[in-house]
Design a protein around this motif. Structure first.
Motif, PDB file in Angstrom:
ATOM      1  N   LYS A 118      34.485  42.357  47.417  1.00 24.82           N
ATOM      2  CA  LYS A 118      33.596  41.025  47.475  1.00 24.82           C
ATOM      3  C   LYS A 118      33.227  41.325  46.679  1.00 24.82           C
ATOM      4  CE  LYS A 118      31.071  37.704  48.958  1.00 24.82           C
ATOM      5  NZ  LYS A 118      31.757  36.845  49.726  1.00 24.82           N
ATOM      6  N   VAL A 119      32.890  39.665  45.690  1.00 25.24           N
ATOM      7  CA  VAL A 119      32.913  39.138  44.368  1.00 25.24           C
ATOM      8  C   VAL A 119      31.584  38.513  44.858  1.00 25.24           C
ATOM      9  CG1 VAL A 119      32.551  38.554  41.806  1.00 25.24           C
ATOM     10  CG2 VAL A 119      34.611  40.473  42.795  1.00 25.24           C
ATOM     11  N   HIS A 120      30.385  38.607  44.618  1.00 29.09           N
ATOM     12  CA  HIS A 120      29.110  37.348  45.221  1.00 29.09           C
ATOM     13  C   HIS A 120      29.662  35.992  43.876  1.00 29.09           C
ATOM     14  CE1 HIS A 120      25.762  35.528  46.984  1.00 29.09           C
ATOM     15  NE2 HIS A 120      26.307  36.667  47.956  1.00 29.09           N
ATOM     16  N   PRO A 121      29.648  35.319  44.661  1.00 23.00           N
ATOM     17  CA  PRO A 121      29.088  33.831  43.747  1.00 23.00           C
ATOM     18  C   PRO A 121      28.001  34.154  43.357  1.00 23.00           C
ATOM     19  CG  PRO A 121      29.036  33.256  46.072  1.00 23.00           C
ATOM     20  CD  PRO A 121      29.487  34.737  46.247  1.00 23.00           C
ATOM     21  N   ASN A 122      26.775  34.137  44.166  1.00 24.54           N
ATOM     22  CA  ASN A 122      25.494  34.043  43.152  1.00 24.54           C
ATOM     23  C   ASN A 122      25.131  36.238  42.210  1.00 24.54           C
ATOM     24  OD1 ASN A 122      25.049  32.602  45.643  1.00 24.54           O
ATOM     25  ND2 ASN A 122      24.150  31.753  44.188  1.00 24.54           N
ATOM     26  N   ASP A 123      25.171  36.379  42.816  1.00 26.67           N
ATOM     27  CA  ASP A 123      25.026  38.095  42.388  1.00 26.67           C
ATOM     28  C   ASP A 123      25.692  38.726  41.295  1.00 26.67           C
ATOM     29  OD1 ASP A 123      22.506  37.988  44.356  1.00 26.67           O
ATOM     30  OD2 ASP A 123      24.004  39.307  46.182  1.00 26.67           O
TER      31      ASP A 123
END
Length: 454
Positions: A118-123
């Motif tokens: 997972k690569v988070h869009p916001n974090d």
């Protein structure tokens, strides 16, 4: 179809879409018009996200593997038809937040696939950023890039064409006109020299103001304070952008100003507005000069690019001039939009940015394309009717102005009146009234002396 749930509820996203819930909600909540975020803007937004990932990597603000995946995802995205992943309307939130989140979600999806986790869009993708500093940064980048790569090269082309036209007509005498009435003589080269300044001045003015457009607000985050970003982040981002885009971007010294006001947009578009206003005048002049082909001024002939009428066979119209004239009217309207949009920003954030982006994009695109076409299909093919021009000079009584120095204004006025009423030449009236002999008139009345100061 994929269903995604968050604190706002559940949304359904079409199979294969790279975006997430925020983009989908914007699609559903703003079904307004057909105008989408311009490709040139989205490209700069992605370049900005890449530079932010580079900065976060160098500052160790985001895990190294994630920043690598984000950078690779953006590189791959920009090498494909990326606009299919950016479907949002101009008519959305005034901060452009949905488009920023659209980019975050698309990049995060691709980066997650590359990384395998997972690569988070916001974090992760949006780390150290806010839509409030990202969007105004990207809108500046778009304007700078388009002006430098599209508009200025076209201005150079027009300058070259007109300079050649001027060079070829230094001895093409014609009659000047004021108030739509005959005035004193000039050369066509002199007239064209005025046209050239339209474009040389526009280029100089754009180059003088572009440094203000190169000042970027990135690092200001939500309200200009830099909350949740790291010291030096803005400088790292600007350095990365300058290297990748070959532009000398700088950090805006006062981010409160950069985020609340859009004066660089108003100022730079003011030059586009002036250029459009001048070009509109130029297209009208060219239409008047080419009017005819038998009963008009007939001083120049324009290329016959296509049929001008569906009922009048053989008719040729100044279509390139008309096309550019409409472009100019649109650009002038866009300037009003940008001016009002800037003045209506409230407190710490301007919330008219998407319409400003669209207006600036449209103006640069239309002027670049319109002038390029006008140059290729009109200016470069102008044929000068030197015989008609000279005939107008020799038959005009306004050349009598040159007699003022010798005979005085009042006497010359009587000569002009008599010549006009009795349909005589100036020479005939001057000689018959004993002001000069025929030989003296011929020696004195020199057209080459009428086109310059003593």
């Amino acid at each position: 179809m994929n269903k995604i749930a968050d604190i706002y509820g559940e949304v359904t996203i079409q199979e294969g879409a790279l975006w997430g819930a925020n983009t989908q909600r914007s699609l559903e909540n703003f079904p307004i018009g057909t105008e989408k975020m311009p490709k040139e803007f989205i490209e700069m937004l992605c370049e900005l996200k890449r530079a932010c990932a580079v900065a976060n990597q160098e500052l160790k603000a985001v895990e190294y593997d994630k920043t690598l995946a984000i950078i690779k995802a953006i590189d791959e995205l920009l090498m494909q038809d990326f606009m299919q992943h950016f479907p949002l309307a101009i008519w959305q939130t005034g901060s452009g937040t949905q488009t920023n989140m659209n980019a975050n979600e698309v990049i995060a999806t691709l980066a997650s696939r590359i990384l395998g986790s997972k690569v988070h869009p916001n974090d992760d993708v949006n780390h150290g950023q806010s839509s409030n500093d990202v969007y105004p940064t990207a809108m500046h980048m778009m304007a700078v890039n388009m002006i430098a790569q599209d508009l200025i090269p076209v201005l150079d082309k027009v300058i070259i064409t007109l300079t050649q036209l001027k060079r070829e007509n230094t001895l093409s005498y014609k009659l000047g006109r004021t108030h739509f009435q005959d005035a004193t003589p000039m050369t066509f080269a002199q007239e064209v020299s005025g046209w050239i300044v339209i474009f040389t001045d526009a280029k100089k003015q754009l180059e003088a103001l572009l440094p203000f457009m190169r000042q970027l607000s990135i690092g200001g985050t939500a309200v200009g304070t830099g909350l949740n970003t790291i010291k030096g982040f803005d400088e790292q981002v600007v350095r990365a952008l300058s290297q990748s885009l070959k532009q000398e971007f700088t950090v805006c010294e006062n981010k409160f100003f950069a985020m609340g006001f859009k004066d660089a947009y108003v100022s730079v578009h003011g030059i586009l507005n002036t250029l459009a206003s001048n070009c509109l005048k130029l297209t009208n002049d060219i239409r008047f000069l080419s009017s005819g082909p038998q009963t008009g001024l007939q001083e120049i002939k324009l290329p016959a690019n296509e049929a001008g009428s569906s009922i009048m066979p053989g008719k040729v119209n100044p279509t390139q001039a008309e096309s550019l004239a409409m472009v100019c009217v649109r650009v002038i309207g866009n300037h009003q939009t940008i001016t009002l949009a800037n003045s209506h920003g409230n407190l710490q954030l301007n919330t008219y940015m998407p319409v400003m982006v669209y207006s600036m994009w449209q103006s640069i695109r239309l002027l670049s394309d319109g002038l390029d076409s006008f140059n290729t299909r009109c200016l470069a093919g102008i044929e000068v009717n030197t015989e008609k021009m000279m005939d107008n000079v020799t038959s005009s009584i306004m050349t009598a102005t040159f007699l003022n120095e010798k005979l005085g204004y009042d006497t010359t006025a009587k000569i002009v009146k008599e010549a006009y009423q009795d349909k005589k030449t100036l020479k005939e009236v001057v000689v018959s009234n004993g002001h000069m002999t025929a030989e003296e008139f011929d020696q004195y009345f020199d057209y080459s002396k009428m086109i310059q100061a003593k």
